[in-house]
Design an enzyme around this catalytic site. Structure first.
Site, mmCIF file in Angstrom:
data_model
loop_
_atom_site.group_PDB
_atom_site.id
_atom_site.type_symbol
_atom_site.label_atom_id
_atom_site.label_comp_id
_atom_site.label_asym_id
_atom_site.label_seq_id
_atom_site.Cartn_x
_atom_site.Cartn_y
_atom_site.Cartn_z
ATOM 1 N N ASP A 52 0.809 -1.607 -0.095
ATOM 2 C CA ASP A 52 -0.048 -0.179 0.097
ATOM 3 C C ASP A 52 0.775 1.002 -0.264
ATOM 4 O O ASP A 52 0.672 2.330 -0.096
ATOM 5 C CB ASP A 52 -1.039 0.085 1.084
ATOM 6 N N SER A 53 1.935 0.980 -0.440
ATOM 7 C CA SER A 53 2.992 2.220 0.010
ATOM 8 C C SER A 53 2.607 2.908 -1.741
ATOM 9 O O SER A 53 3.364 3.630 -1.841
ATOM 10 C CB SER A 53 4.707 1.546 -0.200
ATOM 11 N N ASP A 91 -0.955 -6.080 -0.187
ATOM 12 C CA ASP A 91 -1.525 -5.718 0.500
ATOM 13 C C ASP A 91 -3.023 -5.415 0.457
ATOM 14 O O ASP A 91 -3.909 -4.220 -0.262
ATOM 15 C CB ASP A 91 -0.715 -3.874 1.116
ATOM 16 N N LYS A 121 -1.446 -9.283 2.804
ATOM 17 C CA LYS A 121 -1.145 -9.222 3.515
ATOM 18 C C LYS A 121 -1.578 -7.994 4.930
ATOM 19 O O LYS A 121 -2.249 -7.331 4.722
ATOM 20 C CB LYS A 121 0.528 -8.503 3.479
ATOM 21 N N GLU A 123 -1.724 -5.521 8.834
ATOM 22 C CA GLU A 123 -0.684 -5.090 9.698
ATOM 23 C C GLU A 123 -1.671 -5.611 11.064
ATOM 24 O O GLU A 123 -2.951 -4.727 11.105
ATOM 25 C CB GLU A 123 -0.929 -3.124 9.619
ATOM 26 N N GLU A 190 8.910 -4.285 10.606
ATOM 27 C CA GLU A 190 9.238 -3.203 10.225
ATOM 28 C C GLU A 190 9.867 -1.941 11.579
ATOM 29 O O GLU A 190 9.420 -1.954 12.557
ATOM 30 C CB GLU A 190 8.251 -2.382 9.205
HETATM 31 O O1 KIV Z 1 3.351 -1.050 1.552
HETATM 32 C C1 KIV Z 1 5.071 -1.950 1.407
HETATM 33 O O2 KIV Z 1 5.582 -1.051 0.608
HETATM 34 C C2 KIV Z 1 5.000 -2.270 2.532
HETATM 35 C C3 KIV Z 1 6.923 -2.433 3.018
HETATM 36 C C4 KIV Z 1 6.822 -1.584 3.413
HETATM 37 C C5 KIV Z 1 7.218 -4.017 3.468
HETATM 38 O O3 KIV Z 1 4.402 -3.142 3.564
#
Ligand code: KIV
Length: 272
Positions: A52-53, A91, A121, A123, A190
């Site tokens: 989600d980055s 994510d 994934k 959090e 992280e």
């Molecule tokens: O969204 C992302 O890029 C991440 C990584 C930094 C692990 O969750």
């Protein structure tokens, strides 16, 4: 130390667990589009994370919070079309799983069905245990994410190192053991102290992939655009830049502008 690796036709969640058992480190990078994912996959990266980055890197938002489930599915389906070998993990974005387990399952099913991704994934630790169980019960592989969890940035108030205090470190270790116990296939840690990350990795049998978590874990992940130097405002200590594409691309594009203005481009061979 040996860097020998077993050649897998397609990386699966099972291959990752096998890699940890054999002491083979796992490489993971983000990608959000077809072209980049093609390069990342061809280079032999084991896991592509549609993170989600994308909210920061692709859309220019300050945080990861604004990206939507539809937008994540769009990015993920482009990546899936490119990935021939890598496992593609997607994510679950902020707001798509926090309210209750049924919503978490619905969002995960949409990701798996509409993007073709191989795993999700999300959090958090014990606060979202029931949601993770619900997703796992539907046969969807889940990767956990503990430590600095950017979707909670407004709770933390800062992006500094997490779990430096004993109470937070203890909770993190408990959460990691719980994620293993309920059936997650891997875990991202992280920005936490490397000694703690190493302890977590030694305490569980599923792979621990670190970002800013030192070398004592089972693999590493970076945001692609940071490691190839396309972004340049962001320079945390854990980031190794392998290229400076911001500078190289700016130079190349500047040269193109000059060539167009001076009618150097196109030349006689570059036209019909
Ligand atoms: O969204 C992302 O890029 C991440 C990584 C930094 C692990 O969750």
């Amino acid at each position: 130390m040996s860097v020998a690796k077993k050649d897998y036709k397609r990386i699966t969640t099972k291959s990752l667990i096998e890699m940890k058992a054999n002491g083979e480190k796992i490489s993971m990078l983000t990608a959000y589009d077809y072209t980049m994912a093609k390069i990342v996959d061809s280079a032999g990266v084991d896991v592509i994370l549609v993170g989600d980055s994308a909210s920061n890197v692709m859309a220019g938002h300050e945080t990861t919070l604004p990206i939507t489930l539809d937008q994540m599915i769009y990015h993920a389906s482009s990546v899936v079309r490119a990935a021939e070998r890598a496992l593609v993990v997607v994510d679950l974005p902020f707001g798509s799983y926090q309210s209750d387990p049924r919503e978490a399952l619905r969002s995960s099913i949409r990701i798996m069905k509409e993007s073709g991704g191989h795993a999700v994934k999300l959090e958090g630790g014990k606060e979202i245990k029931e949601s993770i169980k619900k997703i796992l019960n539907a046969g969807i592989p889940v990767m956990g994410h503990l430590g600095l969890t950017p979707q909670s940035i407004y709770k933390f108030g800062t992006y500094t190192v997490r779990a430096k205090e004993e109470a937070e470190a203890e909770k993190l270790l408990e959460d990691a053991k719980m994620l293993e116990k309920i059936g997650c296939f891997a875990l991202v840690l992280e920005k936490i102290p490397s000694a703690l990350a190493q302890k977590v990795a030694a305490s569980i049998s599923i792979p621990v992939i670190g970002i800013g978590a030192g070398s004592g874990v089972d693999g590493q992940v970076l945001v692609l655009h940071d490691m190839i130097g396309m972004t340049h405002e962001f320079s945390p200590r854990f980031l190794r830049r392998y290229m400076n594409l911001f500078e190289d691309m700016t130079k190349a594009i500047g040269q193109y502008v000059e060539d167009v203005k001076s009618v150097d481009f196109p030349n006689a061979n570059e036209q019909y």
